[in-house]
Design an enzyme around this catalytic site. Structure first.
Site, PDB file in Angstrom:
ATOM      1  N   ASP A  94      -0.909 -37.115 108.715  1.00 42.35           N
ATOM      2  CA  ASP A  94      -1.913 -37.777 109.542  1.00 42.35           C
ATOM      3  C   ASP A  94      -1.252 -38.982 110.200  1.00 42.35           C
ATOM      4  O   ASP A  94      -0.350 -39.595 109.628  1.00 42.35           O
ATOM      5  CB  ASP A  94      -3.089 -38.191 108.657  1.00 42.35           C
ATOM      6  CG  ASP A  94      -4.296 -38.642 109.449  1.00 42.35           C
ATOM      7  OD1 ASP A  94      -4.240 -38.581 110.689  1.00 42.35           O
ATOM      8  OD2 ASP A  94      -5.291 -39.058 108.834  1.00 42.35           O
ATOM      9  N   ASP A 268      -8.720 -30.271 105.693  1.00 44.25           N
ATOM     10  CA  ASP A 268      -8.183 -31.138 104.638  1.00 44.25           C
ATOM     11  C   ASP A 268      -9.257 -32.098 104.191  1.00 44.25           C
ATOM     12  O   ASP A 268     -10.185 -32.410 104.965  1.00 44.25           O
ATOM     13  CB  ASP A 268      -6.980 -31.947 105.144  1.00 44.25           C
ATOM     14  CG  ASP A 268      -7.429 -33.193 105.905  1.00 44.25           C
ATOM     15  OD1 ASP A 268      -7.432 -34.283 105.304  1.00 44.25           O
ATOM     16  OD2 ASP A 268      -7.824 -33.064 107.083  1.00 44.25           O
ATOM     17  N   CYS A 306     -13.887 -18.534  87.151  1.00 46.78           N
ATOM     18  CA  CYS A 306     -12.621 -19.175  87.542  1.00 46.78           C
ATOM     19  C   CYS A 306     -11.524 -18.852  86.530  1.00 46.78           C
ATOM     20  O   CYS A 306     -11.757 -18.873  85.314  1.00 46.78           O
ATOM     21  CB  CYS A 306     -12.818 -20.687  87.647  1.00 46.78           C
ATOM     22  SG  CYS A 306     -11.335 -21.587  88.167  1.00 46.78           S
ATOM     23  N   CYS A 308      -8.507 -20.586  86.573  1.00 45.22           N
ATOM     24  CA  CYS A 308      -7.547 -21.689  86.618  1.00 45.22           C
ATOM     25  C   CYS A 308      -7.129 -22.074  85.202  1.00 45.22           C
ATOM     26  O   CYS A 308      -7.760 -21.691  84.213  1.00 45.22           O
ATOM     27  CB  CYS A 308      -8.125 -22.896  87.356  1.00 45.22           C
ATOM     28  SG  CYS A 308      -9.317 -23.872  86.403  1.00 45.22           S
ATOM     29  N   CYS A 311     -10.026 -23.760  83.179  1.00 40.48           N
ATOM     30  CA  CYS A 311     -11.103 -22.873  82.729  1.00 40.48           C
ATOM     31  C   CYS A 311     -10.625 -21.866  81.688  1.00 40.48           C
ATOM     32  O   CYS A 311     -11.408 -21.423  80.842  1.00 40.48           O
ATOM     33  CB  CYS A 311     -11.725 -22.151  83.930  1.00 40.48           C
ATOM     34  SG  CYS A 311     -12.720 -23.246  84.968  1.00 40.48           S
ATOM     35  N   HIS A 337      -8.640 -27.858  88.411  1.00 41.30           N
ATOM     36  CA  HIS A 337      -9.731 -26.908  88.645  1.00 41.30           C
ATOM     37  C   HIS A 337     -10.258 -26.983  90.074  1.00 41.30           C
ATOM     38  O   HIS A 337     -10.419 -25.954  90.743  1.00 41.30           O
ATOM     39  CB  HIS A 337     -10.887 -27.150  87.681  1.00 41.30           C
ATOM     40  CG  HIS A 337     -12.126 -26.419  88.087  1.00 41.30           C
ATOM     41  ND1 HIS A 337     -12.317 -25.073  87.851  1.00 41.30           N
ATOM     42  CD2 HIS A 337     -13.214 -26.830  88.791  1.00 41.30           C
ATOM     43  CE1 HIS A 337     -13.470 -24.691  88.375  1.00 41.30           C
ATOM     44  NE2 HIS A 337     -14.031 -25.741  88.946  1.00 41.30           N
TER      45      HIS A 337
END
Length: 372
Positions: A94, A268, A306, A308, A311, A337
């Site tokens: 940015d 983003d 999930c 991940c 999880c 997560h």
């Protein structure tokens, strides 16, 4: 050929959603894509290898913050941002414009640029289009953003018109200042507030410069959702179909769905990492506020859908314990997560577009997620 190019793979037949690929010097990015934010050359509470493992293809870092600390010359001496932070995939930086305009009384806008005082030590600085590009050239990111003025909401028409015209003048200076266009592509930013004719004016002015990509700025700055969606609807139509389109600063599931439906490719936001540090998780059934007493003896995973790391291995009760105990691991696990959730969500959106069932997937998700 530009360092960054766009390849269209599939268009959804019932919406403006599209499946594509953005080619960069550090690999190709499957779109639509969510870009985790690593403001100061780090995604907070995450190691770079963890961010890669969950499927992140590109991250965003910030010119303003890296200019102030550690300084762009130090990053240049380190071999550029990729080497400095040990990230071998694409990086977008940015311009720093949004940050300096957010400083309020600590900054002064002139045609030259923005004079401001550092939020770190109060020292005086000038960030101009040329300086922003100089810093981004030193950082060596794949996609560099033009230095623009982000008008607040609400703002009167006269202010917004003057602001967007200054943004166009600054964009031309940014393009002239970019010394590394062979491996760093400059994206222009459309402004114009909530005024359709001004959005069109801004789009025509920046598209005339034939840049490798374009961003839609000045949204998600406090306006009601319905107004944002209305503005976004026509903004996308004003941008070229053969270039990537980037909606700046949005990252909640509803904003991602609505943006993709309207033809946006890149997004983003600090939201998933910020709310993780505050003890909130995004799940397929809506947000979970882990500090709530209801989770004290809840030994189930955050999200049954999930896969991940968090999880697979930890319960809500344990995560609540970590958060209530101010343990660093709480931020690490919840951030893991939340980023996994959004990256996986975008992957599923891409698949749905390929199968020409994007709107059905959106409807299924909304029915489970509940209120936003």
């Amino acid at each position: 050929m530009a360092a960054v190019t766009y390849e269209l793979i599939k268009k959804d037949s019932k919406s403006k959603a599209r499946r594509g690929r953005v080619h960069t010097p550090h690999g190709s990015i499957e779109t639509p894509v969510f870009m985790p934010v690593g403001t100061a050359a780090t995604v907070k509470a995450m190691r770079p290898d963890e961010v890669k493992e969950m499927g992140a293809q590109i991250i965003l870092s910030n010119t303003y913050h890296l200019y102030l600390r550690p300084g762009h010359e130090i990053v240049r001496e380190a071999g550029g941002l990729h080497k400095f932070m040990n990230w071998d995939r694409a990086i977008l930086t940015d311009s720093g414009g949004f940050q300096v305009f957010s400083l309020g009384d600590l900054r002064k806008i002139t045609e030259e640029g923005v004079e401001f005082r550092s939020h770190i030590d109060g020292s005086k600085h000038m960030l101009s289009p040329e300086k922003s590009i100089e810093v981004q050239n030193a950082l060596g990111s794949d996609i560099i953003m033009a230095f623009d003025e982000c008008a607040p909401y609400p703002a009167d028409r006269g202010y917004v018109k003057n602001s967007l015209e200054r943004t166009t003048r600054w964009l031309k200076r940014c393009k002239e200042a970019n010394k590394n266009e062979d491996f760093q592509s400059l994206f222009g930013i459309m402004q114009g507030g909530m005024y359709q004719d001004l959005r069109y004016q801004s789009a025509m002015e920046i598209v005339d410069l034939d840049l490798p990509g374009y961003a839609i700025g000045g949204l998600s700055v406090g306006e009601p959702k319905d107004i944002m969606y209305e503005v976004l609807d026509y903004c996308v139509d004003y941008l070229p179909a053969d270039k990537p389109r980037y909606l700046m600063g949005v990252g909640s599931p509803d904003y991602l769905f609505e943006g993709v439906e309207r033809g946006v490719d890149m997004f983003d936001c600090v939201l998933p990492t910020r709310i993780a540090r505050n003890g909130t998780a995004m799940t397929s059934r809506g947000r979970v506020v882990i500090k709530n007493a209801a989770h004290e003896r809840d030994f189930t995973a955050l999200d049954p859908e999930c896969d991940c790391y968090t999880c697979r291995n930890y319960s809500k009760a344990y995560l609540r314990h970590l958060f209530k105990s101010n343990e660093i691991l709480s931020s690490m696990l919840l951030t893991n997560h939340n980023l996994h959730f959004l990256i996986n969500l975008m992957s599923n959106m891409r698949k749905a577009i390929e199968e020409d069932r994007f709107l059905e997937f959106k409807r299924e998700f909304y029915n489970k997620y509940g209120k936003f």
